[in-house]
Design a protein around this motif. Structure first.
Motif, PDB file in Angstrom:
ATOM      1  N   ALA A  96       0.805  -1.213   0.000  1.00 43.89           N
ATOM      2  CA  ALA A  96       0.000   0.000   0.000  1.00 43.89           C
ATOM      3  C   ALA A  96       0.844   1.272   0.000  1.00 43.89           C
ATOM      4  O   ALA A  96       0.366   2.330  -0.432  1.00 43.89           O
ATOM      5  N   LYS A  97       2.087   1.193   0.467  1.00 42.21           N
ATOM      6  CA  LYS A  97       2.905   2.406   0.570  1.00 42.21           C
ATOM      7  C   LYS A  97       3.839   2.625  -0.630  1.00 42.21           C
ATOM      8  O   LYS A  97       4.698   3.509  -0.603  1.00 42.21           O
ATOM      9  N   MET A  98       3.660   1.854  -1.704  1.00 38.01           N
ATOM     10  CA  MET A  98       4.487   2.053  -2.895  1.00 38.01           C
ATOM     11  C   MET A  98       4.247   3.451  -3.479  1.00 38.01           C
ATOM     12  O   MET A  98       3.127   3.957  -3.462  1.00 38.01           O
ATOM     13  N   ASP A 100       4.117   6.586  -6.418  1.00 35.29           N
ATOM     14  CA  ASP A 100       3.435   6.706  -7.710  1.00 35.29           C
ATOM     15  C   ASP A 100       4.238   5.992  -8.793  1.00 35.29           C
ATOM     16  O   ASP A 100       5.470   5.936  -8.725  1.00 35.29           O
ATOM     17  N   GLN A 102       0.199   4.835  -8.635  1.00 35.36           N
ATOM     18  CA  GLN A 102      -0.515   3.987  -7.690  1.00 35.36           C
ATOM     19  C   GLN A 102      -1.976   3.774  -8.070  1.00 35.36           C
ATOM     20  O   GLN A 102      -2.609   4.649  -8.666  1.00 35.36           O
ATOM     21  N   HIS A 104      -3.717   3.119  -5.394  1.00 39.14           N
ATOM     22  CA  HIS A 104      -4.150   3.602  -4.080  1.00 39.14           C
ATOM     23  C   HIS A 104      -4.950   2.544  -3.326  1.00 39.14           C
ATOM     24  O   HIS A 104      -5.984   2.841  -2.715  1.00 39.14           O
ATOM     25  N   HIS A 125       0.552   0.437 -12.280  1.00 35.67           N
ATOM     26  CA  HIS A 125       0.489   0.759 -10.861  1.00 35.67           C
ATOM     27  C   HIS A 125       1.533  -0.030 -10.062  1.00 35.67           C
ATOM     28  O   HIS A 125       1.565  -1.264 -10.114  1.00 35.67           O
ATOM     29  N   ASN A 126       2.343   0.686  -9.309  1.00 35.59           N
ATOM     30  CA  ASN A 126       3.423   0.054  -8.549  1.00 35.59           C
ATOM     31  C   ASN A 126       2.924  -0.690  -7.320  1.00 35.59           C
ATOM     32  O   ASN A 126       3.507  -1.708  -6.916  1.00 35.59           O
ATOM     33  N   ASP A 127       1.857  -0.192  -6.683  1.00 31.11           N
ATOM     34  CA  ASP A 127       1.324  -0.896  -5.511  1.00 31.11           C
ATOM     35  C   ASP A 127       0.681  -2.219  -5.906  1.00 31.11           C
ATOM     36  O   ASP A 127       0.817  -3.234  -5.202  1.00 31.11           O
ATOM     37  N   SER A 128       0.026  -2.252  -7.064  1.00 29.47           N
ATOM     38  CA  SER A 128      -0.555  -3.511  -7.553  1.00 29.47           C
ATOM     39  C   SER A 128       0.529  -4.540  -7.818  1.00 29.47           C
ATOM     40  O   SER A 128       0.355  -5.736  -7.540  1.00 29.47           O
ATOM     41  N   ASN A 165       8.022  -4.083  -9.886  1.00 31.74           N
ATOM     42  CA  ASN A 165       7.464  -2.906 -10.549  1.00 31.74           C
ATOM     43  C   ASN A 165       8.487  -2.114 -11.351  1.00 31.74           C
ATOM     44  O   ASN A 165       8.123  -1.218 -12.106  1.00 31.74           O
TER      45      ASN A 165
END
Length: 426
Positions: A96-98, A100, A102, A104, A125-128, A165
């Motif tokens: 969740a803290k990755m 941008d 994101q 979100h 998206h990096n968080d995904s 990512n």
């Protein structure tokens, strides 16, 4: 008199222009015959035949560089090959803290793996990416190991994956001798093109990969997971749009992935189909802000060069008349002390097609023994025909024996003597 003089001058000028036109056209054709490295913005670039992995054009293509979000083509194919897209993924605090770019997502939320993969490939998206990696590999480190194993299995010798990512990263590893080595998340243009070629041509999940990366848009929601494990649609809605603008820039554009970090610059890996040919390109360090569109100019130039100069050619379509080979101690039916058999290449199962240009040189070398020892069985592989493109061994065709040749026996020699003295009564 003046009028005649002016007419003569005009005729001379017209003749001069006519003679210059073919020369100018020839010069233009000659200039387009080869692509100069200096014509490309990318510091590293490659044009590859996706079917064979042959590099058709390279510019510093073996130089190791960061690859940014082009990493995600490997993240996608490893996920498709190792997990079920119907899986439910729980988001960790780390994912969740990755930074941008994101989606979100938030810690403790649940998502369908399929939806996160679309988020990964359409919006980058990096968080995904991290949520996917932790679910499929158990951890980011475990997933990176899967990525590196896949890269090694398809012949990528200069690639190191650390993140799913593509964010710039490095790690220090301890070697077998106790020394340490710092590895950087990186690849080469040649390896990156090789990875996309695998994704669209060799992977058992190639159709799914193409479907996802060619989708214009995808909408979904988060999931609510009950205590009994059942899931239902959540309240957060998301919509993802494909950011691979090149899909609409050239006819036949097939798939691709963009990327950017401060260290990597703008990057792109993509594929295009044209008349049965599949070209793959990779661009690394292709400009920095404000030169975001350099990659599209380079992509057009590389793909067009491939379209204009390469055609499918069967490199084994080569005239060859083999010489007879002596079979030592062969028991020929003609009862001659020296038996020779005519060796012919085995029938081709399928053409060995490659993308070949007019400047490529194809040569064949027969690797056959001068003498064979009996017995010889029909179909025995006794040599090869080696095919070279520009001096590089590219294909081989086995050469087999066309029939059985037994070893001479006492009975064969006895019949030989009888035939010499009692012929034609035998």
């Amino acid at each position: 008199m003046k009028r005649v003089f002016h007419c003569l001058i005009l005729i001379i000028l017209l003749l001069g222009l006519c003679s210059m036109a073919p020369q100018a056209a020839a010069a233009k054709r000659a200039g387009s015959a080869a692509l100069n490295e200096n014509e490309l913005y990318a510091r590293s670039a490659v044009l590859m035949d996706a079917d064979t992995g042959r590099v058709l054009f390279g510019k510093d293509e073996k130089s190791i560089k960061p690859m940014a979000s082009t990493t995600k083509i490997m993240t996608c194919i490893v996920t498709l090959e190792n997990a079920d897209l119907a899986d439910v993924v729980e988001v960790s605090a780390y994912a969740a803290k990755m930074p941008d770019v994101q989606l979100h997502i938030e810690k403790g939320e649940y998502y369908r793996l399929k939806d996160l993969v679309y988020s990964l490939m359409l919006e980058s998206h990096n968080d995904s990416a991290v949520a996917i990696a932790e679910h499929v590999g158990g951890s980011v480190e475990g997933f990176a190991q899967l990525m590196n194993e896949k890269a090694a299995s398809i012949g990528c010798t200069d690639t190191t994956f650390i993140t799913p990512n593509g964010l710039d990263a490095s790690e220090t590893v301890t070697l077998a001798d106790g020394s340490s080595e710092t590895k950087v998340h990186s690849t080469t243009a040649a390896d990156l093109a090789r990875i996309l070629s695998y994704c669209i041509k060799q992977s058992p999940k190639k159709d799914e990969f193409l479907k996802i990366t060619r989708t214009a848009g995808h909408s979904f929601t988060d999931l609510i997971k009950a205590e009994d494990g059942t899931v239902s649609q959540g309240t957060r809605s998301f919509s993802c749009n494909n950011h691979n603008a090149f899909l609409h820039m050239m006819d036949g554009a097939l798939t691709g992935k963009t990327g950017f970090t401060g260290n990597a610059g703008y990057c792109y890996v993509g594929a295009l189909e044209s008349k049965g040919r599949t070209f793959v390109i990779a661009l690394l360090a292709c400009g920095w802000p404000n030169n975001k569109n350099y990659k599209w100019k380079d992509a057009r130039k590389l793909f067009q060069y491939g379209i204009d100069h390469y055609k499918q050619t069967d490199i084994t379509d080569y005239d060859y008349d083999p010489k007879p080979i002596t079979v030592e101690n062969g028991a020929g039916k003609d009862r001659l002390l020296k038996t020779k058999i005519q060796i012919k290449p085995v029938a081709k199962q399928s053409p060995q097609n490659m993308l070949i240009s007019d400047s490529d040189v194809i040569k064949m070398r027969a690797r056959l023994p001068e003498v064979l020892k009996a017995p010889v069985k029909k179909g025995d592989v006794i040599g090869t025909l080696d095919y070279y493109v520009n001096g590089q061994l590219t294909a081989q065709m086995p050469v087999t024996a066309p029939g059985d040749i037994a070893r001479r026996s006492l009975w064969w020699y006895f019949k030989l003597v009888l035939s010499r003295y009692f012929y034609p009564y035998l």
